[in-house]
Every structure is written in C-alpha cells, then in structure tokens.
Design a protein around this motif. Sequence first.
Motif, mmCIF file in Angstrom:
data_model
loop_
_atom_site.group_PDB
_atom_site.id
_atom_site.type_symbol
_atom_site.label_atom_id
_atom_site.label_comp_id
_atom_site.label_asym_id
_atom_site.label_seq_id
_atom_site.Cartn_x
_atom_site.Cartn_y
_atom_site.Cartn_z
ATOM 1 N N TYR A 114 0.836 8.536 -35.150
ATOM 2 C CA TYR A 114 0.475 9.799 -35.783
ATOM 3 C C TYR A 114 0.726 10.879 -34.753
ATOM 4 O O TYR A 114 -0.032 10.996 -33.785
ATOM 5 N N ASP A 115 1.809 11.601 -34.910
ATOM 6 C CA ASP A 115 2.218 12.597 -33.928
ATOM 7 C C ASP A 115 2.265 11.915 -32.558
ATOM 8 O O ASP A 115 3.017 10.963 -32.390
ATOM 9 N N GLN A 116 1.430 12.362 -31.614
ATOM 10 C CA GLN A 116 1.531 11.750 -30.276
ATOM 11 C C GLN A 116 0.446 10.713 -30.007
ATOM 12 O O GLN A 116 0.123 10.428 -28.857
ATOM 13 N N TYR A 117 -0.135 10.197 -31.086
ATOM 14 C CA TYR A 117 -1.206 9.210 -30.935
ATOM 15 C C TYR A 117 -0.789 7.882 -31.586
ATOM 16 O O TYR A 117 -0.195 7.880 -32.665
ATOM 17 N N ALA A 118 -1.126 6.794 -30.899
ATOM 18 C CA ALA A 118 -0.832 5.474 -31.464
ATOM 19 C C ALA A 118 -2.135 4.850 -31.933
ATOM 20 O O ALA A 118 -3.170 4.967 -31.269
ATOM 21 N N VAL A 119 -2.078 4.185 -33.093
ATOM 22 C CA VAL A 119 -3.243 3.444 -33.578
ATOM 23 C C VAL A 119 -2.813 1.993 -33.716
ATOM 24 O O VAL A 119 -1.803 1.707 -34.373
#
Length: 392
Positions: free
Chosen positions: A117-122
Amino acid sequence: MIEVRVKPGVEEKIRGFFSWVYNAEILEIKGEPKPGDFVKVLDSKKKFLGYGYINPNTKIAVRLLSFEKGEEISKELIKRRILSALEYRKKLNINSNAYRLVHSEGDLLPGLIVDMYDQYAVIEITTYGMFKMKDWVLEALVEILKPKGVYQKVSDYAMNIEGFDEEERILYGTVPERIKIWEGDLEFYVDVIKGQKTGFYLDQRRARKMIRDLVKPGDVCLDAFCHTGGFALSMIKKGAKSVIAVDMSERALSLGKENAKLNGLEGIQWVEDNAFHFLRKLYREGYKFDVIVIDPPSFARTKAHVENALRGYKELCVTGLKLAKAGGYFAIYSCSFHITREHLLEVILQASRDVKKPLRIVGESFQDLDHPWILQMPNTLYLKGIYLEVLR
Ligand SMILES: C[S@@+](CC[C@H](N)C(=O)[O-])C[C@H]1O[C@@H](n2cnc3c(N)ncnc32)[C@H](O)[C@@H]1O
C-alpha cells in the motif's frame, strides 16, 4: 537434510509443477521432521523432485519452493523469489500504488502474502515453514522495497491448523492508522491495522473496472457486501445517480463514507445491515436497480461448507435477480476456491428459473493478475465473478 519419498505415481504431479505433497502421499521419511524443517522430496525410486518445507501435523505435509536440483531453500532463494515477484508486477503496469506483491503458491513462496500500500508492506504468514523464515522475508522486503513500514497481519484459522503463534504488529519502521492509496481516478483510505484481510480487496481491481463499464449515467445501483466502497465509488464516479451500499461492518462503512468524501462523491446511501435480510427488505419495498453487485465473503472455507454456501448463494441470486430491472445488470462473485465457476453458474441458473428471468452472460472475471493463477496449482484460482444482463 530430511528426505521425503512420495508414493509411486505422485511424482507425475510434482514433475508437472504441483507444489504440494499430501500426508497420505508420503511413502517414507528419512529423519525426524519438526514443523517447518526443510526437506528434499524424492520419487519412489529416490530420484530428485524438489525442495520444500514440511509440517508433519497437517494434511498438506510438504510445500515446495523449488523444482531445481541444487536450488536449496536459503535466504538468497527467498530474496530471488521476491525480486521475481516484483519484476512480474512491474510488467503488469498496474494502474494503482497498491498491489499484491507476493501471492503464496502463485509466486512459489507458499504461506506468504505481501500486499503493498503505497510505501508500506503488509505481510501475512499462513504456514509454519514460512513462519520460520519470517526474518529472511522481512530482511529481503526491507532491502528490495525500502518501505517506510512493514505490518504483520495474522490469520487465527491458519495458525490453528499449522500450530504457530504470532501477533498483529509493526515489524519494521512505522505504519499509520490509515494509508491513502489511489486506483485509477479514485483514492481510498486503507486501514491495514484494524481492517479486514490486509485492508483492501486488491483482488477485485479488475472487477471494479468491469462494473464501471456496465454503469450508465443516471443509473440506480446496489452494492451488497460493499466493505469500504470499492464498487460503490466506481459506480458513482461513472455517473450513477445513486448507490445503496450495504455491509454489516460499521468500521468498513465509516471508512467507505470517508472514501466518498475524499473523492468528492455524493449519492451513496451507506446501510449497516445483514445483506441477506436487507435485500429481502428492498424487494418487499419495491426497489429496482439498473446494476447490482453481490460480493459476499467466503462462505466455504473447506469442502464441507460447500452445500451451505450454495444455499446462501442461491438466496442472494433469487433476491438479487428480483431486484434487477429488465435490461439491468447483475454481478456475483465467489472468493472461495471450493465454490467453482460451475457451482456459481448452476446456482444462477436455478435462481433464474425460480424468478423466471432469462439471463445473458456479458462477462466473467477472476482475481486480478497480481494474484497469480498458476495452471498447475488449481487452488491458486479462488475469485470468480459472473456478469449477467437480465433480459426481462
Ligand atoms: C469480499 S468482502 C467485499 C469486498 C468489497 N466488495 C470491495 O470490493 O471492497 C465481503 C464483505 O462482506 C461483509 N459481510 C460479511 N457478512 C455479511 C452479511 N451477512 N451482511 C452484510 N455484509 C456482510 C464483510 O464485512 C465484508 O466487508
């Protein structure tokens, strides 16, 4: 390394790149495997088949990560797999800054989901073997993507089956309560921390586009099981006059309302209710719609739930079709591997007979391509959608 020999005949499937070995298919194990141990898989004549990890306590005993001799499981292999998953996503030219980077068996990384999600990883880990490699995964993600943060989601269902214990938490950097993403000409807030799945139904990206293509300016639409409004916003953006969007999650609906505001869109009525009851109520009150979307949760986690799930689908199809205007459109989805496309078609056919409405199939969709469907691994296809024109 522990060696697993499979029964005669099983090798054919594995040589054809099927990456699971069921417990019942094992002939002999050399060594005493613990959950998550790496294993070499051999055929009954001791010829090499692949490398994987084992969980002796589960029905799917071994999951393979490699079919190449000498390509043993290592930190480097995990990094290479993530890199090639990223290369593939780059080729897709996804019209969004949110996408699935790793789709478990679909990327030869069984037990690992990574959504960006944009610059975040889940990330979500669903097997013991992958749980043991979590530090390698995290290191590779940080090195390759340089994310601002990595968040871990967990599935109690998977942890129960596999026998490991983890918590939802930030694994790296910082992760805000809400991440703003864009998809085409729409923006959405995603609540990765408290939201469902990893926060957003990325797999329906293609379906949202197909629904948009069916909506005409001025249409009156219904989005059943709307979550945070992916379909509802797409319909209004196309020019629908109004959308009724129903979900039983208050949290999802309140984010849906904010998503509408974020895009400056009006005309969506958000309803918190059980969609089964609410659709019947709409019918009793005489509502009719030009476009109807029904995107329920997975009613069939296992084969044993299929019969009940089909009853649920039948009810949704009967009521949904009654709510459709002549010349309107009706789309229904199943996100369970166990409910096949054929099941869906059969249920729709039965419902159409009950309500006496002829139907024309105008489209089909599957999970979007960043959730790879591997031909040799049938269970990598889980999401199916059928689009119908209601002819009277
Ligand atoms: C597959 S998701 C829908 C995804 C959504 N269409 C999207 O594109 O974002 C299923 C949704 O159904 C909701 N749900 C589950 N059972 C429900 C029920 N009986 N009535 C209404 N909503 C329900 C969940 O809260 C979840 O948001």
